[in-house]
Scaffold this motif. Sequence first.
Motif, PDB file in Angstrom:
ATOM      1  N   LEU A   1       0.764  -1.373   0.077  1.00 32.31           N
ATOM      2  CA  LEU A   1      -0.042   0.010  -0.051  1.00 32.31           C
ATOM      3  C   LEU A   1       0.707   1.234  -0.126  1.00 32.31           C
ATOM      4  O   LEU A   1       0.379   2.287  -0.680  1.00 32.31           O
ATOM      5  N   LYS A   2       1.848   1.301   0.980  1.00 31.65           N
ATOM      6  CA  LYS A   2       2.892   2.472   0.862  1.00 31.65           C
ATOM      7  C   LYS A   2       3.500   2.468  -0.545  1.00 31.65           C
ATOM      8  O   LYS A   2       3.752   3.675  -0.934  1.00 31.65           O
TER       9      LYS A   2
ATOM     10  N   ARG B   1      -7.735  -9.611  -6.820  1.00 30.03           N
ATOM     11  CA  ARG B   1      -7.128 -10.975  -6.958  1.00 30.03           C
ATOM     12  C   ARG B   1      -7.078 -11.661  -5.513  1.00 30.03           C
ATOM     13  O   ARG B   1      -6.491 -11.216  -4.609  1.00 30.03           O
ATOM     14  N   LYS B   2      -7.786 -12.918  -5.441  1.00 37.09           N
ATOM     15  CA  LYS B   2      -7.620 -13.495  -4.175  1.00 37.09           C
ATOM     16  C   LYS B   2      -6.881 -14.979  -4.542  1.00 37.09           C
ATOM     17  O   LYS B   2      -7.195 -15.828  -5.537  1.00 37.09           O
TER      18      LYS B   2
ATOM     19  N   LYS C   1     -12.424  -4.923  -1.331  1.00 36.24           N
ATOM     20  CA  LYS C   1     -12.575  -3.842  -0.627  1.00 36.24           C
ATOM     21  C   LYS C   1     -13.794  -2.980  -1.033  1.00 36.24           C
ATOM     22  O   LYS C   1     -14.576  -2.503  -0.352  1.00 36.24           O
ATOM     23  N   ASP C   2     -13.761  -2.897  -2.252  1.00 33.55           N
ATOM     24  CA  ASP C   2     -14.877  -2.145  -2.937  1.00 33.55           C
ATOM     25  C   ASP C   2     -15.870  -2.856  -3.973  1.00 33.55           C
ATOM     26  O   ASP C   2     -15.535  -2.876  -5.062  1.00 33.55           O
TER      27      ASP C   2
ATOM     28  N   PHE D   1      -4.993  -8.381  -3.670  1.00 37.43           N
ATOM     29  CA  PHE D   1      -4.672  -7.023  -4.225  1.00 37.43           C
ATOM     30  C   PHE D   1      -5.385  -6.663  -5.501  1.00 37.43           C
ATOM     31  O   PHE D   1      -5.852  -7.528  -6.299  1.00 37.43           O
ATOM     32  N   PRO D   2      -5.385  -5.284  -5.686  1.00 40.53           N
ATOM     33  CA  PRO D   2      -6.228  -4.995  -7.155  1.00 40.53           C
ATOM     34  C   PRO D   2      -5.808  -5.594  -8.350  1.00 40.53           C
ATOM     35  O   PRO D   2      -4.345  -5.718  -8.614  1.00 40.53           O
ATOM     36  N   ASP D   3      -6.490  -6.156  -9.203  1.00 38.26           N
ATOM     37  CA  ASP D   3      -6.048  -7.048 -10.410  1.00 38.26           C
ATOM     38  C   ASP D   3      -5.452  -5.846 -11.191  1.00 38.26           C
ATOM     39  O   ASP D   3      -6.414  -5.143 -11.833  1.00 38.26           O
ATOM     40  N   PRO D   4      -4.174  -5.775 -11.558  1.00 38.61           N
ATOM     41  CA  PRO D   4      -3.734  -4.791 -12.474  1.00 38.61           C
ATOM     42  C   PRO D   4      -4.035  -5.213 -13.985  1.00 38.61           C
ATOM     43  O   PRO D   4      -3.915  -4.143 -14.832  1.00 38.61           O
TER      44      PRO D   4
END
Lengths: 491, 487
Positions: free
Chosen positions: A380-381, B91-92, B109-110, B285-288
């Motif tokens: 995140l950072k 992505r999980k 999260k969203d 984390f967000p899937d890029p």
Amino acid sequence: MSDLTKLTLKGAIDGLKAKSFSAVEVAKAHLDAIAAANPAINAYIQTTPDQALAMAKASDERIAKGEAGPLEGAAIGIKDLFCTKGVQSAAASNILRGFKPPYESTVTSQLWRDGAVMLGKLNMDEFAMGSSNESSAFGPVVNPWRAKDSSQNLTPGGSSGGSAAAVAADLCLAATATDTGGSIRQPAAFTGTVGIKPTYGRCSRFGIVAFASSLDQAGPIGKTVEDTALMLRSMSGHDPKDSTSLPVEVPDFAAFVGKSVKGLKIGVPGDYRIEGMPEEIARLWDQGIEWLKAAGCEIKSIRLPHTKYALPAYYIIAPAEASSNLARYDGMRFGLREEGGNLTEVYENTRAKGFGPEVKRRILIGTYVLSAGYYDAYYLKALKVRRRIADDFEAAFKEVDAILTPTAPSAAFPLGQRNDDPIAMYLNDVFTVTTNLAGLPGLSLPAGTSQTGLPLGLQLIGKPLDEGTLFSLAGAMEQAAGVSAKPAKWW
Amino acid sequence: MSERPPYRIQGRTGEWEVVLGLEVHAQVASKAKLFSAAGTGFGAAPNDHVSLVDAGFPGMLPVINRFCVEQAVKTGLGLKAKINHRSIFDRKNYFYPDLPQGYQISQFKDPIVGEGELIVHHDDGTSFTVGIERLHLEQDAGKSIHDMDPNATYVDLNRSGVALMEIVSRPDMRSPDEAAAYVKTLRQLVRYMGTCDGDMEKGNLRADVNVSVRKPGAELGTRCEIKNVNSLRFIQQAIVYEAHRQIEVIEDGGKIVQETRLFDAGKGETRSMRSKEEAHDYRYFPDPDLLPLVLDPVWVKQIQATLPELPEQKLARMQSQYGLSAYDAAVLVGDVARADFFEEAAKGRDAKLVANWVLNDLSGKMGADGLEFEASPVSAADIGALVGLITDGTISGKIAREVFERMWAGEGAPAAIVEKHGLVQVTDTGALEAAIDEIMAANPDKVESAKEKPQAIGWFVGQVMKATGGKANPGAVNQILKAKLGL
């Protein structure tokens, strides 16, 4: 007939159109040159002579019918990261050795659409992870350049080392490459070639083996600024199969080469004058500034204050994405599979054997920074730093049209020299990762030589989608530099 | 609405309350997958519906299916939920052979849909409200088949990448009944909207059930999650078993460990799959490969404008428009096809009578033959016509049953059947009087007794019916009899 491999891409296309020689002759000349050079240089993982000759023959037929495409008959090399239908696309990894995709990447299919001819697949760092081409499962590429009075083998840079070396040694007219943190520009600088990483989203990523999806971008390496402009035009364009591909028109990039750069404002970021920068790099940079001044540009000092955090942020974000992107190499559907007593053992054995040490290191780093409890502190950072870096550029581009920096902090170094020190290796990317983080176009062009006679490159960074200005500036600098030196043939 | 008594489990230390929250996975009704163009049809040969994207080939990229997004928005609107105009795909990450990419694309999260609510109806007409925490879109995984070969596991990727809506409720349910009613109501809602076919047998709608117990009014207890329960009965069984298990553990002085459990339908028990300590670290984390999903508010409004009538609204309308009872209305609304059938049949007819025919005779036949209302062998228009024949006095209710049997047997429209078999009700008073006179003349004793005991008139009615083959209009017969008997 003079040596057809010495031609520039533009020269070859013009000659083919004028029927001064045939596409088959061009392909054969290159295949012969590769056969002679590859044992020493190792730029190609494999050549595809049958395809090359068939494609060349088809090109000759189209030229005869007056149906030549923009790159008709141009013999080019393809980085092994691009999936090519029916041809091994291994990303220079053991885990994909023998993998022949039943599909073609968008970028290569556009090149074939425009008449280009495939000579073979170019060596690279495994999964594009590396800055010296030593992480390839197919052995390191050797830089065609050697230091004055030395026979020591040097790195061509990485990860697109095969692409850069092949262009420098005239083993293709131009090559495709990819750049996640500098993988086009640093090898271009190390081999006296021109390379451009376009704006993120300019080229489709469909069919390119993913390293770090939010940073990966395809681009060309060529012998001249104009050649890379011609290549980039064919490689670019919106692709509905890639959600991050930009729905924008593709300009005629080559038309920007030779345009006057008078009155353009060029930023010179003091923050790139890093501690311990070699004198010769600083001098090269100053020389570049002088050339642009002479061409009528206005030089402005700018600040990019978050630059020093770019490298650490990059080495969190890129491995994080890679750790997830490389999860699909599990021995289940394609590529290497090493049996084991149970499922976990199959995974462990397959991945332990299939991935090299640098890839494993990055998977470990990436897995760690995404783990519960570390995500906020690292990933995140790093995303926040990334945002700041983009903001820095946005602010700077309110005042200037382009930015000039060195491409790499040194000339090509000997193979094996930095293998034991990953941090020293990662420092190669210090000037290049910022544009990947911000999604901006960056171009490297040869601007001079080191004290030991090795090529050095300068980097131009542009506004989003403003590759055109970079081509104009690079064209002006190329003319001023007058660098036409080729490596002395030792192979 | 009347209060239902609270559900309590009697333990050794007193009464316990069960607290339940559900995560329902509803497969989006869509011909193509969430991020690829591969098909989603049920019953295809293994690995028939697999694109290179679903199989996780190198360089393959996901592209969002707009229709699936629309279905999720629609469902969200049906749940009266907040539609998030910007949502993110994450992505999980975990390894399993039926997860080709090594990660599931989900929303962490969203999510695309935020808070909403669902009014849940019990069969007895009582209702309660369940809060909806969120709805998000995600990919399904493939299927691992372990029982085809003792030494091998086979993988079918047909489901890999199929779009699911995960609908997460608040812990607002307090009994197995409520949990089942919630799933039933939710299932009805998605079927109404056409966003999920709700087929639990095929696994197109399945639930993860979060169960905890507490003394009434106490703080929430530690919950256990029972994964992938795929029938209403199993949901209730699993809850009952799990609640009793937890109570026993606590009453024995133990502590509930937060964990994921599996329901074994064969044994009727839940078993530990993995505890929180051994839980996967999914490294979300967000899937890029995907941009944030941004919805145009105008588009959302368009979807809102085209929403079908929801069960809740239909229930109210059925009662006000047709004067049906809450129970009849609820049963009709329980199946969109049946409700539509009813409304079609009730056009210009006696609606209550139509409801009776649809809910009793027709539903009974359909149920016995395992048929759905979409495939009713008797058309709605014909049921309406049948009721029309009753109300205009052409046939009696009794004859109508015979006509209906013939309609079911495929003999055609009711009027034609009545005509063909001469089933028209005799209302010709002359003919009826003649028949009655004849019967009275033959049975003077009965005439006498009927004059004293008026209820005995029924015997005469029966005789007249017999004589006329059931075609006599019972009203007319009664009237004539009364006159002749001087009653």
